[in-house]
Design an enzyme around this catalytic site. Sequence first.
Site, PDB file in Angstrom:
ATOM      1  N   GLU A  72      -8.702   1.328  -6.423  1.00  0.00           N
ATOM      2  CA  GLU A  72      -8.187   1.345  -5.060  1.00  0.00           C
ATOM      3  C   GLU A  72      -9.261   1.820  -4.082  1.00  0.00           C
ATOM      4  OE1 GLU A  72      -3.456   1.835  -5.774  1.00  0.00           O
ATOM      5  OE2 GLU A  72      -4.507   3.644  -5.154  1.00  0.00           O
ATOM      6  N   ARG A  94      -3.144   1.415 -15.440  1.00  0.00           N
ATOM      7  CA  ARG A  94      -1.903   0.810 -15.956  1.00  0.00           C
ATOM      8  C   ARG A  94      -1.638  -0.470 -15.192  1.00  0.00           C
ATOM      9  NH1 ARG A  94       0.634   1.677 -11.280  1.00  0.00           N
ATOM     10  NH2 ARG A  94       0.208   3.637 -10.228  1.00  0.00           N
TER      11      ARG A  94
HETATM   12  P1  ADP Z   1      -1.698   8.185  -4.755  1.00  0.00           P
HETATM   13  O1  ADP Z   1      -2.341   8.394  -6.091  1.00  0.00           O
HETATM   14  O2  ADP Z   1      -0.690   9.235  -4.437  1.00  0.00           O
HETATM   15  O3  ADP Z   1      -1.228   6.798  -4.532  1.00  0.00           O
HETATM   16  P2  ADP Z   1      -4.091   7.612  -3.151  1.00  0.00           P
HETATM   17  O4  ADP Z   1      -5.327   8.417  -3.185  1.00  0.00           O
HETATM   18  O5  ADP Z   1      -4.121   6.284  -3.848  1.00  0.00           O
HETATM   19  O6  ADP Z   1      -2.862   8.493  -3.689  1.00  0.00           O
HETATM   20  O7  ADP Z   1      -3.666   7.357  -1.648  1.00  0.00           O
HETATM   21  C1  ADP Z   1      -2.429   6.764  -1.301  1.00  0.00           C
HETATM   22  C2  ADP Z   1      -2.460   6.335   0.144  1.00  0.00           C
HETATM   23  O8  ADP Z   1      -2.718   7.455   1.005  1.00  0.00           O
HETATM   24  C3  ADP Z   1      -3.573   5.334   0.481  1.00  0.00           C
HETATM   25  O9  ADP Z   1      -3.201   4.010   0.191  1.00  0.00           O
HETATM   26  C4  ADP Z   1      -3.706   5.587   1.965  1.00  0.00           C
HETATM   27  O10 ADP Z   1      -2.658   4.957   2.672  1.00  0.00           O
HETATM   28  C5  ADP Z   1      -3.524   7.083   2.098  1.00  0.00           C
HETATM   29  N1  ADP Z   1      -4.839   7.770   2.016  1.00  0.00           N
HETATM   30  C6  ADP Z   1      -5.464   8.232   0.913  1.00  0.00           C
HETATM   31  N2  ADP Z   1      -6.675   8.751   1.194  1.00  0.00           N
HETATM   32  C7  ADP Z   1      -6.843   8.621   2.536  1.00  0.00           C
HETATM   33  C8  ADP Z   1      -7.908   8.965   3.464  1.00  0.00           C
HETATM   34  N3  ADP Z   1      -9.025   9.546   3.062  1.00  0.00           N
HETATM   35  N4  ADP Z   1      -7.708   8.643   4.772  1.00  0.00           N
HETATM   36  C9  ADP Z   1      -6.560   8.052   5.204  1.00  0.00           C
HETATM   37  N5  ADP Z   1      -5.549   7.723   4.383  1.00  0.00           N
HETATM   38  C10 ADP Z   1      -5.671   7.987   3.077  1.00  0.00           C
END
Ligand code: ADP
Length: 446
Positions: free
Chosen positions: A275, A291
Amino acid sequence: MIKKVLIANRGEIAVRILRACKDLGVQTVAIHSTADADAMHVRLADESVCVGPPHPRESYLNVPSVISAACVSGADAIHPGFGFLSENATFSHMVEEHGLIFIGPKADHIAMMGDKIMAKKTFARLGLPTVPGSEGAVTNINKAIKMADEIGYPVLVKAAGGGGGRGMKVAHSRFEFTEAYETARREAGIAFGNDRVYLEKYLGQPRHIEFQIMADQFGNAVHLGERDCSLQRRNQKVWEEARSLVLTPEFRDNFGKKIAEATAQFGYLGVGTLEFLYENEKLYFIEMNTRIQVEHPITEVITGIDIVREQILIAGGSKLSVSQNDVSFRGHAIECRINAENSDTFIPSAGTITNYHCPGGPGIRVDSSLYDGCKVPPYYDSLIAKLIVHANDREQCLARMRRALGEYVIEGIDTLIPLHMKLANNPDIIAGNFDIHFLERLNRED
Ligand code: ADP
């Protein structure tokens, strides 16, 4: 070759895995809680085992029960689906210790990617750009404040063990930082049993772009292009598209190959998703999911590759059935997550489906476990169906999505169908003009 799979999950993903097994001629064992005795995945499986009472901790997350069910039913592999035990390295290790195949990556890779700090370090070392932030965990408030000043506000405090959109707190200024830091740590400790946190620059208008990869034990790895999952509520996806509107074919090819090479280099096995956040024409790695993803079908329909089938074959020791040159993309696909939730408040809704009619016709795929009269219990995730639409281009895809949403009847509970209809008619969505904050803004305006 795997002959019998126990599916350690429920709902639409259990049905999806069952379908892949049946297409492969593989026997299936469903597990279920007492609340799911009449569920579709139980009805469709060759055999089923009740693993406990309704609460997930006592059934779908009950490791001894799940492993015993696999042993007594003579399954030779366990497919964890997503959620529940799918990213639990200890579980996958125990499965292997019982002489069973875990359909997923090796336990140490699950553990490595389950720790987001480690995941970022690993891919940074392998040459991928990551969101600017702290080098590793921040453990001391004074150092954390200094680091946040250096990164520049707004800053996001993220839990190393976070998932499902939880474990994140944003601080817009130094004034807000101490509280965001302390709250994130406290909540992470309670929710994930791990209070390590790290800092990231909070990006203002990014898109969420992710790449699907598949890798076998012979060192082959391919990417299947990307998905745009920017439309989210509370950091959880509700609408996904493949491909994204922002990557050029050249960028996709080069970046995709780089990712596939990176995953092959550390010996990753199975399917996975990297991601990224996309801003100012750059991709920044945020995490890897080890997964199958909820939104995998949009990649399947544009590539013609059955990702769950590949996943089962790879786990059974086969080579990938495709090389990078075999992967091509046709048309555009959109998935709407049909959650049992109120479209305005997102409050979960449980009950009995009193009337069910599923859309059909060209380009429509529905992955669900619903039927007329089935129960939607209150104990589990609210995702009950996925409406996947495929067409030659995005405009036709949106028209088909509107048609399919109009045909879809689910009565007796609240669903996100009205929200999706609103999105499919929204001029900004139609123009492809959106980022991860779009839904929050839309809700504020309403
Ligand atoms: P999770 O494992 O809970 O899904 P992620 O790290 O994949 O967490 O982040 C989920 C969502 O949170 C991302 O798709 C985005 O929308 C938001 N997000 C995460 N990191 C950032 C960031 N550095 N700045 C802005 N939004 C973020």
